[in-house]
Scaffold this motif. Structure first.
Motif, PDB file in Angstrom:
ATOM      1  N   THR A 199     -22.829  -3.240  43.530  1.00 46.11           N
ATOM      2  CA  THR A 199     -22.335  -1.869  43.395  1.00 46.11           C
ATOM      3  C   THR A 199     -20.872  -1.781  43.849  1.00 46.11           C
ATOM      4  OG1 THR A 199     -24.564  -1.131  43.933  1.00 46.11           O
ATOM      5  CG2 THR A 199     -22.841   0.536  44.014  1.00 46.11           C
ATOM      6  N   PRO A 200     -20.015  -1.163  43.038  1.00 44.25           N
ATOM      7  CA  PRO A 200     -18.596  -1.078  43.415  1.00 44.25           C
ATOM      8  C   PRO A 200     -18.402  -0.337  44.748  1.00 44.25           C
ATOM      9  CG  PRO A 200     -18.985  -0.142  41.217  1.00 44.25           C
ATOM     10  CD  PRO A 200     -20.309  -0.508  41.771  1.00 44.25           C
ATOM     11  N   GLN A 201     -17.363  -0.727  45.444  1.00 44.12           N
ATOM     12  CA  GLN A 201     -17.052  -0.166  46.753  1.00 44.12           C
ATOM     13  C   GLN A 201     -16.959   1.363  46.722  1.00 44.12           C
ATOM     14  OE1 GLN A 201     -17.083  -1.875  49.465  1.00 44.12           O
ATOM     15  NE2 GLN A 201     -16.463  -0.180  50.790  1.00 44.12           N
ATOM     16  N   SER A 202     -16.275   1.893  45.682  1.00 41.71           N
ATOM     17  CA  SER A 202     -16.060   3.354  45.625  1.00 41.71           C
ATOM     18  C   SER A 202     -17.398   4.076  45.509  1.00 41.71           C
ATOM     19  CB  SER A 202     -15.175   3.700  44.433  1.00 41.71           C
ATOM     20  OG  SER A 202     -15.774   3.221  43.241  1.00 41.71           O
ATOM     21  N   LYS A 203     -18.293   3.524  44.702  1.00 43.00           N
ATOM     22  CA  LYS A 203     -19.596   4.167  44.530  1.00 43.00           C
ATOM     23  C   LYS A 203     -20.395   4.091  45.826  1.00 43.00           C
ATOM     24  CE  LYS A 203     -23.637   4.153  41.491  1.00 43.00           C
ATOM     25  NZ  LYS A 203     -24.316   3.396  40.430  1.00 43.00           N
ATOM     26  N   ARG A 204     -20.259   2.956  46.501  1.00 39.10           N
ATOM     27  CA  ARG A 204     -21.009   2.812  47.752  1.00 39.10           C
ATOM     28  C   ARG A 204     -20.563   3.843  48.780  1.00 39.10           C
ATOM     29  NH1 ARG A 204     -21.265  -3.407  49.428  1.00 39.10           N
ATOM     30  NH2 ARG A 204     -20.291  -4.010  47.483  1.00 39.10           N
ATOM     31  N   GLN A 205     -19.247   4.059  48.822  1.00 37.38           N
ATOM     32  CA  GLN A 205     -18.755   5.049  49.798  1.00 37.38           C
ATOM     33  C   GLN A 205     -19.235   6.441  49.441  1.00 37.38           C
ATOM     34  OE1 GLN A 205     -14.568   4.334  50.138  1.00 37.38           O
ATOM     35  NE2 GLN A 205     -14.904   2.698  51.637  1.00 37.38           N
ATOM     36  N   ARG A 206     -19.205   6.752  48.133  1.00 34.87           N
ATOM     37  CA  ARG A 206     -19.670   8.061  47.705  1.00 34.87           C
ATOM     38  C   ARG A 206     -21.146   8.230  48.043  1.00 34.87           C
ATOM     39  NH1 ARG A 206     -22.813   9.214  44.053  1.00 34.87           N
ATOM     40  NH2 ARG A 206     -22.027   7.921  42.355  1.00 34.87           N
ATOM     41  N   GLN A 207     -21.917   7.154  47.869  1.00 34.05           N
ATOM     42  CA  GLN A 207     -23.352   7.243  48.168  1.00 34.05           C
ATOM     43  C   GLN A 207     -23.607   7.550  49.635  1.00 34.05           C
ATOM     44  OE1 GLN A 207     -24.682   3.485  46.637  1.00 34.05           O
ATOM     45  NE2 GLN A 207     -25.458   4.374  44.737  1.00 34.05           N
ATOM     46  N   ARG A 208     -22.703   7.100  50.508  1.00 30.54           N
ATOM     47  CA  ARG A 208     -22.886   7.410  51.926  1.00 30.54           C
ATOM     48  C   ARG A 208     -22.562   8.870  52.211  1.00 30.54           C
ATOM     49  NH1 ARG A 208     -19.403   3.199  54.965  1.00 30.54           N
ATOM     50  NH2 ARG A 208     -19.667   4.645  56.707  1.00 30.54           N
ATOM     51  N   ARG A 209     -21.541   9.376  51.521  1.00 29.56           N
ATOM     52  CA  ARG A 209     -21.182  10.789  51.747  1.00 29.56           C
ATOM     53  C   ARG A 209     -22.189  11.720  51.092  1.00 29.56           C
ATOM     54  NH1 ARG A 209     -16.172   9.021  50.237  1.00 29.56           N
ATOM     55  NH2 ARG A 209     -16.427  10.072  48.231  1.00 29.56           N
ATOM     56  N   GLN A 210     -22.522  11.434  49.824  1.00 28.59           N
ATOM     57  CA  GLN A 210     -23.458  12.289  49.088  1.00 28.59           C
ATOM     58  C   GLN A 210     -24.570  11.413  48.525  1.00 28.59           C
ATOM     59  OE1 GLN A 210     -20.168  13.277  46.462  1.00 28.59           O
ATOM     60  NE2 GLN A 210     -20.684  15.433  46.776  1.00 28.59           N
ATOM     61  N   PRO A 211     -25.579  11.148  49.330  1.00 30.08           N
ATOM     62  CA  PRO A 211     -26.643  10.261  48.855  1.00 30.08           C
ATOM     63  C   PRO A 211     -27.366  10.873  47.648  1.00 30.08           C
ATOM     64  CG  PRO A 211     -26.828  10.682  51.228  1.00 30.08           C
ATOM     65  CD  PRO A 211     -25.822  11.645  50.689  1.00 30.08           C
ATOM     66  N   PRO A 212     -27.806  10.028  46.704  1.00 30.68           N
ATOM     67  CA  PRO A 212     -28.606  10.533  45.582  1.00 30.68           C
ATOM     68  C   PRO A 212     -29.995  10.920  46.074  1.00 30.68           C
ATOM     69  CG  PRO A 212     -28.538   8.147  45.549  1.00 30.68           C
ATOM     70  CD  PRO A 212     -27.637   8.567  46.658  1.00 30.68           C
ATOM     71  N   HIS A 213     -30.756  11.599  45.212  1.00 30.33           N
ATOM     72  CA  HIS A 213     -32.131  11.946  45.599  1.00 30.33           C
ATOM     73  C   HIS A 213     -32.987  10.686  45.688  1.00 30.33           C
ATOM     74  CE1 HIS A 213     -30.625  15.710  43.694  1.00 30.33           C
ATOM     75  NE2 HIS A 213     -31.182  16.219  44.780  1.00 30.33           N
ATOM     76  N   LEU A 214     -32.762   9.815  44.720  1.00 33.91           N
ATOM     77  CA  LEU A 214     -33.559   8.588  44.658  1.00 33.91           C
ATOM     78  C   LEU A 214     -32.596   7.406  44.682  1.00 33.91           C
ATOM     79  CD1 LEU A 214     -35.594   9.810  41.565  1.00 33.91           C
ATOM     80  CD2 LEU A 214     -36.503   9.747  43.893  1.00 33.91           C
ATOM     81  N   LEU A 215     -32.816   6.477  45.611  1.00 29.67           N
ATOM     82  CA  LEU A 215     -31.923   5.322  45.711  1.00 29.67           C
ATOM     83  C   LEU A 215     -32.734   4.039  45.606  1.00 29.67           C
ATOM     84  CD1 LEU A 215     -28.962   4.378  46.219  1.00 29.67           C
ATOM     85  CD2 LEU A 215     -29.569   4.230  48.641  1.00 29.67           C
ATOM     86  N   MET A 216     -32.316   3.162  44.685  1.00 27.33           N
ATOM     87  CA  MET A 216     -33.009   1.885  44.487  1.00 27.33           C
ATOM     88  C   MET A 216     -32.153   0.778  45.106  1.00 27.33           C
ATOM     89  SD  MET A 216     -34.903   3.487  42.273  1.00 27.33           S
ATOM     90  CE  MET A 216     -34.486   5.165  41.802  1.00 27.33           C
ATOM     91  N   THR A 217     -32.750   0.015  46.001  1.00 28.29           N
ATOM     92  CA  THR A 217     -31.916  -0.975  46.690  1.00 28.29           C
ATOM     93  C   THR A 217     -32.716  -2.211  47.104  1.00 28.29           C
ATOM     94  OG1 THR A 217     -30.249  -1.181  48.412  1.00 28.29           O
ATOM     95  CG2 THR A 217     -32.199   0.077  48.964  1.00 28.29           C
ATOM     96  N   THR A 218     -32.080  -3.095  47.864  1.00 25.75           N
ATOM     97  CA  THR A 218     -32.701  -4.350  48.307  1.00 25.75           C
ATOM     98  C   THR A 218     -32.781  -4.346  49.840  1.00 25.75           C
ATOM     99  OG1 THR A 218     -30.553  -5.414  48.471  1.00 25.75           O
ATOM    100  CG2 THR A 218     -31.696  -5.627  46.371  1.00 25.75           C
ATOM    101  N   PRO A 219     -33.571  -5.237  50.435  1.00 22.88           N
ATOM    102  CA  PRO A 219     -33.663  -5.268  51.903  1.00 22.88           C
ATOM    103  C   PRO A 219     -32.296  -5.447  52.575  1.00 22.88           C
ATOM    104  CG  PRO A 219     -35.401  -6.625  50.965  1.00 22.88           C
ATOM    105  CD  PRO A 219     -34.521  -6.201  49.815  1.00 22.88           C
TER     106      PRO A 219
END
Lengths: 246, 789
Positions: free
Chosen positions: B83-103
């Motif tokens: 995931t690009p850095q900019s998107k990751r930062q945005r996800q921390r500020r405004q998390p989505p309702h549903l987030l798919m990720t890894t351990p």
């Protein structure tokens, strides 16, 4: 199989050492990584790298076990007890960095002082320790002549010396046998110069086939690989290159 | 599932693949979010964690459809290493309702100071493919992460999704918020139609040894021609290459056959997966890289070449065929040699009778805990007592002692050495309020660079010329190659040219047989469960009726020349051959345990004056050769070899050193090397063997050595399995002194020279080489004795 004219005697089975001549001087290589100039009762070790562990901890790079100094000291004490040399020469990089002596534990410091005091001790300066500590005893020098031999930290470039003993490169060598690759610290010599393996407990190595090292040696050089109990002699053409590392 | 959700309970859903598990996991969240309507809060509602990045991406895509159909204004996003850095930062500020990720990405998120804000409103966390996580270090890391989440969001419930496993209650314990199995409802899905599994009875001669199964590939090809889309599973990466090459050689019908394994370049793997999803392929030859992952509806046949090594694994692989519950999955097993025929039979019986492999329960890794502790400290000040309580609630750490925890904590703070030398270089400082906080921002930076539990063996990129990257191989594979050697890789024959920096430069190879037998990647040992079944089959001749003539002949000959191993004892045969004495032990405990046993037995034989020369271990059998014949076999196999001998061997075992290296990297003793900084950070690459030696002699009880020993018990050395065997066979050893090799011993002797042979100590190998040279110089010819003349 033709052997270089500076052929070494077969490894002596008793104490695992091996001997060779360099510029006419007889040199005994010890499985500990040290050499003995028996006639002159001189013991030479290279690249002790005291306080390497704490250097990494101080920089926050790694928590290496803080036992390397005491381990290296113990090996050195054993060696001195066994061979009773008159003079001990450390071929530079005795401390991993200039802050090393300051980080040394009091007990280790006392042990080192005692060891230095019991011998005619010479600290050759190295690139890691351009100025050895003044309060440990012994004398500091950039190079030292013993008979016809010259002892310095790093092999001099641009010349074929006649009898030079140095350290700095931490040579190691690998051989392939039965499909296995076995590597270990080694002495390397071409009859004109001899480069010692690193003596310190945490010191890695540079393959003798690396251009940086091979460029210093006449093509027909030999190595003594340090095994568990004894040394093993190999001509250069039986050695394996270093596998690439990421 | 819905009922559990409404009651706010955690749930474990166990169902075969194709049961719509993942959607079932998400459904309650979608319903809840839909029901909230306008009142719906912003913020992270549901977190989905998968062991595979690709799966996270796929699930996100699959969710888009129901979200669109329900006309829900929901954001569903992925967050992985890609995931690009900019998107990751945005996800921390405004998390989505549903987030798919890894351990790993979850661990990273939890290490930020704003973790409480990101996760504060979390309602549900879904762990997919739980069976692939619960018994390894990634699972340990995730379990610790879940415990942390429960502290940040006590209202959050957990959902676990798993394939069928032997002991669901273990998974429930792993998943439960108290680490003991409480508060989790287990829902078992319909198991669907029983699979239709056959074992290929080859018309060719069934080999005595070897693992490739090449003899049967013409018959496999016939099966592929008659099937729609098939997956051909094999056990090692080398085998994928060879099977793939051989199938193409006989591919007269031009079937679209592809190749998939973990060493291939990611893009190439994605391409194959996409073609598979579009139904464009007739077959794909794959390793465990396809055990998990995205579902393909089209697969209607699974072929397993080589024995499956475990019944659970076989069941999961079979489940990759036919994702419709009402029709049986079709599978064909292709044994590569005679012992594998026995193993395949055992595996089919196990699946038919519904018995699966149990997994020995291993406590969570202390190295992983160290990493977690530092991560928590990066997010904010830590109270050790509170953290211990939290960690204790993670299933793998339910029995963690406070002492071990404190030692781990001390390691993280100061390196944990008895001398306390590094007090002044602390990573964690105690503040006035008694909490521990990180020494500076560089500590957090280093943590984030080193997160994760997967420590790869150093690898090199395989390049065609200076051009495109075909994939990666482990460094040790390249060590043995010289220019002109050929090897099979990425479906083609390559010729080794040279190694440049971190690249292996190759060119297209000529000829058709690779000279270098290639690399071992991904070999699992035979499971205990299948081993028991194989022994039982051997011990009862009336069970041999199902075997083909050549297998029966082999077994009958064994009865005539020697005896059969018993179901619960141990058969040891000794016989002379050439000028050597052989000892063959039919242990059936898997290669790893056999290798450890081989090391320990040769030590003991050395002491007994038997002059052992070497040994070879397969999954079934261990063979040792020596100059003197072994007598007193009971004494040889006495359990006390696990005492001093084991301790002494561990001092020099390369497997222990490798285990230590992994532990040291995971725990943060040594930092990982990152691509691009090899040069600049060369000074921090160490020989971890030297560190191991020094630590072992000065502080043998250091927390990382304890962690290493714990890993060794179940990992590469499989000491626990060995210990179980030694106690089982006590008083039940049958020793047969034979005049020559027995039929059952032939396969292992044929492996000599093919498998790695473990011989004398380093000094002797070095010495032997020197003696070889003398002999060479004296005789002027290469005199070598072949092990089997």
């Amino acid at each position: 199989m033709s052997l270089p004219d500076h052929d070494m005697e077969p490894a002596a089975p008793v104490d695992g050492s091996a001997s060779c001549t360099l510029a006419g001087a007889r040199i005994v290589a010890d499985p500990s990584g040290a050499i003995l100039l028996r006639d002159a009762r001189v013991l030479v070790v290279a690249d002790l790298h005291f306080e390497k562990g704490s250097a990494f901890a101080a920089r926050g790079d790694a928590w290496l076990p803080p036992y390397d100094t005491s381990e290296t000291l113990a090996r050195l004490e054993r060696l001195c007890r066994h061979h009773q040399p008159q003079r001990v020469v450390c071929l530079g990089d005795s401390f991993h960095d200039l802050g090393g002596p300051g980080r040394m534990a009091a007990g280790d410091l006392a042990r080192l002082r005692r060891l230095v005091a019991r011998h005619d001790w010479v600290w050759i300066t190295g690139n890691h320790d351009p100025a050895p500590p003044s309060d440990l005893g012994g004398m500091a020098a950039e190079a030292l002549d013993v008979g016809r031999l010259t002892l310095r930290h790093e092999a001099a470039t641009g010349m074929v010396p006649s009898g030079e003993i140095s350290g700095h490169f931490h040579p190691k060598a690998a051989v392939r046998t039965r499909g296995r690759r076995i590597s270990g610290r080694c002495f390397v010599t071409d009859g004109h110069r001899l480069i010692l393996p690193a003596f310190g407990a945490f010191t890695g190595g540079l393959n003798v086939l690396d251009p940086a090292l091979a460029a210093l040696l006449q093509p027909a050089f030999r190595v003594f690989v340090i095994g568990k109990q004894r040394l093993f002699a190999y001509p250069h053409h039986q050695l394996a290159p270093e596998p690439p590392r990421l | 599932m819905l009922d559990a959700a409404q009651r706010g309970e955690s749930a474990l859903l166990i169902a075969p693949t194709g049961g719509g598990k993942t959607l079932a996991g998400f459904l309650p969240s979608l319903i809840e979010l839909a029901g909230q309507g306008e009142a719906r809060a912003e913020g992270l509602h549901t977190l989905y964690i998968s062991p595979l990045k690709a799966l996270a991406v796929d699930i996100q895509r699959n969710l888009e459809q129901p979200i669109a159909e329900m006309a829900l204004p929901l954001r569903a996003e992925t967050r992985t290493g890609d995931t690009p850095q900019s998107k990751r930062q945005r996800q921390r500020r405004q998390p989505p309702h549903l987030l798919m990720t890894t351990p790993e990405s979850l661990a990273l998120l939890l290490s930020y100071e704003d973790a409480p804000q990101i996760f504060g409103d979390l309602r549900c966390v879904i762990v997919d493919e739980l069976h692939a996580l619960e018994d390894n270090k990634r699972g340990d890391l995730l379990a610790l992460g879940l415990s942390r989440l429960s502290s940040l969001a006590p209202q959050c419930r957990r959902v676990g999704l798993s394939a069928t496993v032997a002991e669901p209650e273990r998974l429930a314990r792993w998943l439960s918020p108290d680490g003991k199995g409480g508060g989790v409802r287990t829902v078992t899905g319909d198991s669907g139609a029983a699979p239709d599994i056959k074992i290929l009875e080859t018309q060719a001669r069934l080999p005595w040894s070897g693992h490739m199964g090449v003899h049967a590939l013409p018959e496999v090809y016939e099966l592929l021609r008659d099937a729609g889309t098939a997956i051909v599973f094999v056990n090692t990466r080398a085998q994928t290459e060879i099977v793939f090459q051989e199938l193409w050689r006989i591919n007269d019908d031009n079937l679209a056959i592809a190749l998939h394994h973990g060493s291939l370049a990611v893009e190439q793997r994605r391409k194959v997966e996409a073609a598979m999803a579009r139904g464009e392929l007739d077959a794909v030859v794959a390793t465990s890289s396809l055990d998990l992952g995205v579902d393909w509806a089209a697969v209607d046949l699974v072929i397993q070449v080589g024995a499956p090594k475990g019944s659970t694994r076989l069941l999961q692989r079979i489940g990759r065929a036919n994702h419709r519950l009402d029709q049986p999955s079709r599978a064909v097993l292709v044994p590569a040699n005679r012992f594998e025929m026995l193993e395949c039979r055992a595996a089919v019986d196990a699946v038919t009778e519904g018995t699966l492999d149990g997994i020995a329960e291993t406590p969570g890794g202390l190295d992983v805990l160290a990493q977690h502790v530092l991560g928590v400290a990066c997010a904010g000040p830590v109270d050790p007592a509170a953290l211990y309580d939290e960690v204790h609630k993670a299933g793998p750490y339910a029995s963690l002692s406070r002492r071990d925890f404190d030692d781990v904590f001390d390691f993280v703070a100061t390196g944990g050495y008895a001398l306390g030398n590094y007090e002044k270089f602390r990573r964690l400082f105690q503040t006035a309020d008694g909490l521990f906080t990180i020494a500076g921002p560089n500590v957090a930076r280093d943590y984030r660079m080193n997160v994760g539990t997967i420590v790869e063996a150093p690898t090199l990129k395989v390049r065609m010329g200076r051009g495109r990257v075909l994939g990666e191989v482990e460094e040790h594979f390249v060590n043995y190659m010289t220019e002109g050697d050929t090897f099979a890789f990425a479906g083609r024959l390559l010729e080794f040219v040279e190694v440049r920096e971190t690249d292996v430069i190759t060119r297209p190879g000529r000829g058709d047989a690779p000279a270098v037998p290639a690399y071992m990647g991904g070999r699992l040992p035979l499971s205990t469960h299948l081993a028991v079944r194989v022994r039982a089959t051997l011990a009862e001749p009336k069970r041999w009726r199902n075997f083909s003539g050549q297998v029966r002949e082999w077994l009958d000959a064994q009865l005539w020349r020697s005896v059969m191993p018993s179901a619960d004892g141990l058969l040891v045969e000794t016989f002379p051959r050439g000028n050597k004495q052989y000892l063959v032990a039919y242990c059936f405990e898997g290669r790893n345990a056999h290798q450890t046993l081989g090391m320990l037995l040769t030590r003991r034989m050395e002491r007994m004056g038997l002059k052992p020369l070497g040994f070879v271990a397969t999954d079934y059998v261990l063979a040792i050769w020596s100059l003197e014949a072994a007598a007193q076999v009971d004494q040889l196999f006495a359990e006390d070899m696990l005492g001093d001998d084991l301790e002494a061997w561990m001092a020099e075992s390369s497997m222990l050193k490798r285990t230590f290296r992994n532990v040291a990297v995971i725990a943060g003793l040594i930092q990982r090397r990152h691509p691009g900084e090899e040069k600049s950070r060369r000074q921090v690459t160490f020989n971890s063997d030297l560190i191991y030696d020094v630590l072992r002699s000065h502080e043998p009880n250091h927390i990382l050595l304890r962690a290493t020993r714990a890993d060794a018990a179940s990992g590469l050395t499989d000491i626990r399995r060995l210990a179980d065997m030694l106690s089982r066979i006590r008083g039940r050893i049958t020793h047969r002194e034979l005049e020559r090799v027995s039929p059952l011993a032939v396969p292992v002797l044929l492996e000599i020279g093919r498998e790695s042979v473990y011989g004398a100590a380093i000094d002797e190998l070095l010495g032997e080489n020197a003696e070889d040279l003398v002999a060479e110089a004296m005789t002027g010819s290469d005199v070598k004795e072949l092990p089997l003349v």
